[in-house]
Design a protein around this motif. Structure first.
Motif, PDB file in Angstrom:
ATOM      1  N   GLN A  96      -2.342   2.343   1.215  1.00  0.00           N
ATOM      2  CA  GLN A  96      -1.590   2.642   0.068  1.00  0.00           C
ATOM      3  C   GLN A  96      -1.514   4.369   0.390  1.00  0.00           C
ATOM      4  O   GLN A  96      -0.386   5.067  -0.045  1.00  0.00           O
ATOM      5  CB  GLN A  96      -2.337   2.565  -1.227  1.00  0.00           C
ATOM      6  CG  GLN A  96      -1.941   1.259  -1.748  1.00  0.00           C
ATOM      7  CD  GLN A  96      -2.721   1.090  -2.906  1.00  0.00           C
ATOM      8  OE1 GLN A  96      -3.717   1.486  -3.174  1.00  0.00           O
ATOM      9  NE2 GLN A  96      -2.297   0.244  -3.777  1.00  0.00           N
TER      10      GLN A  96
ATOM     11  N   PRO B 289       2.284   4.136   3.048  1.00  0.00           N
ATOM     12  CA  PRO B 289       3.093   3.892   1.913  1.00  0.00           C
ATOM     13  C   PRO B 289       4.406   3.173   1.887  1.00  0.00           C
ATOM     14  O   PRO B 289       4.978   3.555   3.030  1.00  0.00           O
ATOM     15  CB  PRO B 289       3.018   5.207   1.076  1.00  0.00           C
ATOM     16  CG  PRO B 289       3.263   6.134   1.991  1.00  0.00           C
ATOM     17  CD  PRO B 289       2.347   5.777   3.002  1.00  0.00           C
TER      18      PRO B 289
ATOM     19  N   ALA C   5       2.630  -0.713  -0.210  1.00  0.00           N
ATOM     20  CA  ALA C   5       1.802  -0.244   1.188  1.00  0.00           C
ATOM     21  C   ALA C   5       2.510  -1.248   2.257  1.00  0.00           C
ATOM     22  O   ALA C   5       2.617  -2.445   1.973  1.00  0.00           O
ATOM     23  CB  ALA C   5       0.631  -0.105   1.086  1.00  0.00           C
TER      24      ALA C   5
END
Length: 352
Positions: free
Chosen positions: A229, A233, A242
């Motif tokens: 994340q 992303p 993600a």
């Protein structure tokens, strides 16, 4: 039983308050309303709880002080540092032993809502953390307290992923902090792709439809979710937004080479050094340490490789391996904070 537990907790808090009073260091907290972190996909609480430790002479003088910003590890908080880490005692003892001069100590709020935290990303998924520190947290501290509001008097530190973030901030937002001390940073280099593809539970990450479905996820897998994340992303891939290193294709786990490449380029510090040579060389002081008995041998090897990478680029720094684990020697009496970190900042931060 409830009475006994309440008595124990009350006694613990009272003893901590007494120790703090004895040390002369005063802790307080305030709420910082963040506008920069508003853009995120993690439902972050924009009311960030900031803790500050003020030195014994603060209330009786007009003096201005150097500042040490500290980034707590993911899964931890500034409140827990206040309750558990004996910060006032450590600082008081270091001051009495002439290991440090007086300074202001700041611990920002690096928690997340659905996960234990982030891995210091700066994007629309996890929030713009580098910008939050530079444009909101540092100015708020300089406005609220009598600081020496200049980079030469401002340092940053942290432990584990917080240590990673301290180094990364200096690389990505130069001119804010002049000195960096990272305690047992992780993510300094990245292990072999085969290891990273095989240990995390990519199956559960790919199949989960909500954070609740990840409640039984092991710590290693959770770390790779936060890593993805923060540094790989993808706004088009809810609910976690993600890209993962492995995807499910026709019922089978297969490597996603683009994700592996992006993660390798964006996350490990050694692969970012070449982009930040001038920024790192501009630091007044740069040090990191690690414990040789971390049960994850990859963390030890990574820090050894990282110091060699810095040396390849002639970046001045100190690197030290000590005989502890990742946290065992940090906030203990005469430990890493008291006998290494504080003397380091005394040497490199300008004071009045």
């Amino acid at each position: 039983m409830k009475f006994v537990l309440l008595f124990v907790l009350t006694a613990l808090i009272s003893s901590q308050s007494f120790a703090q009073a004895q040390s002369g260091w005063r802790a307080e907290s305030f709420t910082l309303n963040s506008k920069i972190l508003k853009q995120n996909k993690l439902d972050l609480n924009l009311q960030r709880e900031v803790w500050v430790w003020l030195p014994p002479g603060y209330d009786s003088s007009n003096k201005r002080y150097p500042v040490i910003h500290y980034i707590h590890n993911y899964g931890w908080s500034a409140q827990q540092m206040h309750e558990v880490d004996s910060i006032g005692e450590t600082f008081g003892r270091a001051l009495e032993r002439n290991q440090t001069n007086e300074f202001i100590f700041v611990v920002g709020d690096y928690r997340a809502t659905h996960t234990p935290g982030t891995f210091c990303g700066n994007n629309k998924v996890v929030g713009h953390w580098w910008d939050h520190v530079k444009e909101e947290l540092v100015p708020a501290i300089d406005k609220r307290y009598r600081t020496l509001a200049k980079p030469a008097s401002r340092g940053v530190s942290g432990d584990f992923i917080g240590g990673y973030c301290a180094i990364r901030l200096a690389m990505e937002r130069p001119g804010v902090f002049s000195s960096v001390y990272a305690i047992h940073p992780v993510g300094t280099t990245i292990s072999g792709d085969r290891l990273l593809r095989s240990i995390p539970n990519w199956q559960i990450m790919n199949e989960a439809k909500s954070y609740d479905a990840l409640s039984e996820m092991d710590g290693y897998t959770r770390a790779f979710l936060l890593m993805a994340q923060s540094h790989v992303p993808n706004l088009s891939k809810p609910p976690f937004y993600a890209d993962f290193m492995m995807d499910i294709v026709n019922g089978e786990l297969v490597v996603n080479p683009n994700s592996v490449t992006r993660l390798s380029d964006n996350f490990p510090l050694d692969n970012r050094v070449r982009h930040s040579i001038d920024e790192l060389k501009s630091l007044r002081g740069f040090m990191f340490d690690w414990g040789r008995y971390d049960p994850n041998i990859g963390h030890i090897n990574s820090n050894q490789r990282f110091t060699r990478e810095l040396a390849e680029y002639d970046i001045p720094h100190f690197a030290e391996e000590h005989g502890g684990t990742e946290w065992s020697d940090t906030w203990i009496p005469f430990g890493r904070v008291e006998d290494r970190m504080l003397p380091f900042f005394r040497r490199f931060l300008e004071a009045e």
